[in-house]
Scaffold this motif. Structure first.
Motif, mmCIF file in Angstrom:
data_model
loop_
_atom_site.group_PDB
_atom_site.id
_atom_site.type_symbol
_atom_site.label_atom_id
_atom_site.label_comp_id
_atom_site.label_asym_id
_atom_site.label_seq_id
_atom_site.Cartn_x
_atom_site.Cartn_y
_atom_site.Cartn_z
ATOM 1 N N ILE A 1 -0.570 5.372 -6.957
ATOM 2 C CA ILE A 1 -0.839 5.840 -5.368
ATOM 3 C C ILE A 1 -0.355 4.729 -4.114
ATOM 4 C CG2 ILE A 1 -2.766 4.783 -5.208
ATOM 5 C CD1 ILE A 1 -4.149 7.948 -3.183
ATOM 6 N N GLY A 2 0.579 4.770 -3.377
ATOM 7 C CA GLY A 2 0.857 3.718 -2.467
ATOM 8 C C GLY A 2 2.382 3.690 -2.300
ATOM 9 N N ASP A 3 2.872 4.561 -3.380
ATOM 10 C CA ASP A 3 4.386 4.353 -4.027
ATOM 11 C C ASP A 3 5.323 4.502 -2.284
ATOM 12 O OD1 ASP A 3 4.390 3.529 -6.228
ATOM 13 O OD2 ASP A 3 5.392 5.551 -6.465
ATOM 14 N N GLY A 4 4.910 5.359 -1.454
ATOM 15 C CA GLY A 4 5.522 5.222 -0.620
ATOM 16 C C GLY A 4 5.630 6.381 0.497
ATOM 17 N N LYS A 5 6.739 7.403 1.110
ATOM 18 C CA LYS A 5 7.101 8.009 1.691
ATOM 19 C C LYS A 5 8.980 7.895 2.052
ATOM 20 C CE LYS A 5 2.999 10.478 2.369
ATOM 21 N NZ LYS A 5 2.343 9.623 1.712
ATOM 22 N N ILE A 6 9.380 8.902 2.423
ATOM 23 C CA ILE A 6 10.782 9.237 2.668
ATOM 24 C C ILE A 6 11.286 10.121 3.806
ATOM 25 C CG2 ILE A 6 13.404 9.408 2.158
ATOM 26 C CD1 ILE A 6 12.304 8.746 -0.772
ATOM 27 N N PHE A 7 11.455 9.685 4.937
ATOM 28 C CA PHE A 7 11.710 10.720 5.708
ATOM 29 C C PHE A 7 13.421 10.927 6.215
ATOM 30 C CE2 PHE A 7 7.815 8.750 6.648
ATOM 31 C CZ PHE A 7 6.978 9.411 6.175
ATOM 32 N N VAL A 8 13.642 12.392 6.386
ATOM 33 C CA VAL A 8 15.035 12.249 6.875
ATOM 34 C C VAL A 8 14.825 13.256 8.300
ATOM 35 C CG1 VAL A 8 17.758 13.019 5.943
ATOM 36 C CG2 VAL A 8 15.651 12.377 4.107
ATOM 37 N N VAL B 1 5.402 -3.849 8.103
ATOM 38 C CA VAL B 1 4.782 -2.995 8.595
ATOM 39 C C VAL B 1 3.392 -3.076 7.576
ATOM 40 C CG1 VAL B 1 6.237 -1.973 9.792
ATOM 41 C CG2 VAL B 1 5.101 -0.961 7.557
ATOM 42 N N LYS B 2 2.645 -2.349 8.611
ATOM 43 C CA LYS B 2 1.429 -2.303 7.428
ATOM 44 C C LYS B 2 0.633 -1.201 8.041
ATOM 45 C CE LYS B 2 -0.555 -6.786 8.273
ATOM 46 N NZ LYS B 2 -1.917 -7.642 8.013
ATOM 47 N N GLY B 3 -0.336 -0.077 7.215
ATOM 48 C CA GLY B 3 -0.595 1.426 7.448
ATOM 49 C C GLY B 3 -1.378 1.354 6.155
ATOM 50 N N TYR B 4 -1.877 2.564 6.470
ATOM 51 C CA TYR B 4 -2.604 3.467 4.522
ATOM 52 C C TYR B 4 -2.714 4.572 5.250
ATOM 53 C CZ TYR B 4 -5.807 5.200 8.197
ATOM 54 O OH TYR B 4 -6.571 5.881 9.236
ATOM 55 N N GLY B 5 -2.752 5.340 3.595
ATOM 56 C CA GLY B 5 -2.675 6.645 3.941
ATOM 57 C C GLY B 5 -3.585 7.042 2.931
ATOM 58 N N ARG B 6 -3.054 7.375 1.666
ATOM 59 C CA ARG B 6 -4.487 7.774 0.949
ATOM 60 C C ARG B 6 -5.718 7.331 0.220
ATOM 61 N NH1 ARG B 6 -1.336 13.188 -2.253
ATOM 62 N NH2 ARG B 6 -1.583 14.735 -0.783
ATOM 63 N N GLN B 7 -4.652 5.763 0.356
ATOM 64 C CA GLN B 7 -4.870 4.667 0.023
ATOM 65 C C GLN B 7 -5.983 4.306 0.279
ATOM 66 O OE1 GLN B 7 -1.326 2.244 -0.251
ATOM 67 N NE2 GLN B 7 -1.902 1.040 -2.228
ATOM 68 N N LYS B 8 -6.640 3.651 2.032
ATOM 69 C CA LYS B 8 -7.372 3.619 2.962
ATOM 70 C C LYS B 8 -8.060 2.512 2.854
ATOM 71 C CE LYS B 8 -9.029 8.816 2.944
ATOM 72 N NZ LYS B 8 -8.817 9.381 2.422
ATOM 73 N N GLY B 9 -6.866 1.669 2.048
ATOM 74 C CA GLY B 9 -7.309 0.015 1.765
ATOM 75 C C GLY B 9 -7.562 -0.635 0.181
ATOM 76 N N HIS B 10 -8.286 -1.866 0.711
ATOM 77 C CA HIS B 10 -9.172 -2.094 -0.634
ATOM 78 C C HIS B 10 -10.023 -3.096 -0.019
ATOM 79 C CE1 HIS B 10 -5.693 -4.779 -0.213
ATOM 80 N NE2 HIS B 10 -6.545 -5.422 -0.877
ATOM 81 N N THR B 11 -10.785 -3.858 -1.306
ATOM 82 C CA THR B 11 -11.527 -4.803 -0.438
ATOM 83 C C THR B 11 -10.773 -6.026 -1.560
ATOM 84 O OG1 THR B 11 -13.461 -3.408 -0.230
ATOM 85 C CG2 THR B 11 -13.840 -5.731 -0.562
ATOM 86 N N GLU B 12 -10.996 -7.452 -0.887
ATOM 87 C CA GLU B 12 -10.591 -8.925 -1.468
ATOM 88 C C GLU B 12 -12.060 -9.775 -0.909
ATOM 89 O OE1 GLU B 12 -6.967 -9.733 0.089
ATOM 90 O OE2 GLU B 12 -5.484 -8.406 -0.473
ATOM 91 N N ILE B 13 -11.532 -10.300 -1.664
ATOM 92 C CA ILE B 13 -12.963 -11.556 -2.070
ATOM 93 C C ILE B 13 -12.011 -13.166 -1.685
ATOM 94 C CG2 ILE B 13 -14.635 -12.820 -3.270
ATOM 95 C CD1 ILE B 13 -15.233 -10.419 -4.953
ATOM 96 N N TYR B 14 -12.343 -13.781 0.183
ATOM 97 C CA TYR B 14 -12.275 -15.012 0.166
ATOM 98 C C TYR B 14 -13.287 -15.912 -0.120
ATOM 99 C CZ TYR B 14 -9.543 -19.092 2.700
ATOM 100 O OH TYR B 14 -8.764 -19.427 3.276
ATOM 101 N N ARG B 15 -13.141 -16.696 -0.503
ATOM 102 C CA ARG B 15 -14.359 -17.704 -0.507
ATOM 103 C C ARG B 15 -15.593 -17.259 -0.485
ATOM 104 N NH1 ARG B 15 -12.244 -22.899 3.890
ATOM 105 N NH2 ARG B 15 -10.372 -23.176 2.276
ATOM 106 N N GLY B 16 -15.648 -16.386 -1.144
ATOM 107 C CA GLY B 16 -16.723 -15.997 -1.683
ATOM 108 C C GLY B 16 -17.195 -14.837 -0.698
ATOM 109 N N ALA B 17 -16.541 -14.694 0.129
ATOM 110 C CA ALA B 17 -17.009 -13.239 1.071
ATOM 111 C C ALA B 17 -15.852 -11.976 1.332
ATOM 112 C CB ALA B 17 -16.714 -13.807 2.661
ATOM 113 N N GLU B 18 -16.291 -11.273 0.861
ATOM 114 C CA GLU B 18 -16.325 -9.506 1.268
ATOM 115 C C GLU B 18 -15.327 -9.354 1.823
ATOM 116 O OE1 GLU B 18 -17.408 -5.777 -0.638
ATOM 117 O OE2 GLU B 18 -17.002 -7.269 -2.257
ATOM 118 N N TYR B 19 -13.509 -8.963 2.318
ATOM 119 C CA TYR B 19 -12.984 -8.436 3.367
ATOM 120 C C TYR B 19 -13.398 -7.042 3.222
ATOM 121 C CZ TYR B 19 -13.526 -13.073 4.611
ATOM 122 O OH TYR B 19 -14.049 -14.940 5.320
ATOM 123 N N GLN B 20 -12.756 -5.885 3.894
ATOM 124 C CA GLN B 20 -12.249 -4.768 3.561
ATOM 125 C C GLN B 20 -11.397 -4.455 4.489
ATOM 126 O OE1 GLN B 20 -13.360 -2.288 2.307
ATOM 127 N NE2 GLN B 20 -12.017 -0.837 2.448
#
Length: 112
Positions: free
Chosen positions: A86-93, A33-52
């Motif tokens: 941050i980003g370790d996750g959550k457990i629901f029961v 799955v994909k998602g976000y919480g308090r992390q709110k994503g991050h920035t990566e650089i690919y071939r000189g261009a910055e992507y959120q």
């Protein structure tokens, strides 16, 4: 019976699986799955261009567990998925009313 859903970091899957096996829990469903919480994503650089990157890849673990093993399962997941960052996750029961093994017709805890 309880239904446990855990959202964890992908690189912690083997550690979580080993910890669950150690407390006698052998059935597990894993979904990417994909998602976000308090992390709110991050920035990566690919071939000189910055992507959120707004959605972080995670794994969703789902398992049906007998009530007697729920606390052990939750603790096994928590300790094995923990990195302290941050980003370790959550457990629901959740409460699970019934379960049935299709092949044999067994119901309740015997179906697990």
């Amino acid at each position: 019976m309880n239904w446990i859903i855990a959202i964890i970091q992908p690189h912690r899957l083997d550690a979580v699986r080993d910890a669950l096996t150690a407390v006698n829990i052998h059935g597990l469903t894993v979904t990417e799955v994909k998602g976000y919480g308090r992390q709110k994503g991050h920035t990566e650089i690919y071939r000189g261009a910055e992507y959120q990157i707004t959605y972080i890849p995670k794994l969703k673990l789902e398992m049906a567990v007998d009530k007697a093993l729920t606390d052990k399962a939750v603790e096994a997941i928590r300790t094995s998925a923990h990195t302290g960052k941050i980003g370790d996750g959550k457990i629901f029961v959740f409460d699970l009313q019934t379960a049935m093994r299709i092949r044999t017709g067994e119901t309740g805890a015997e179906a697990l």
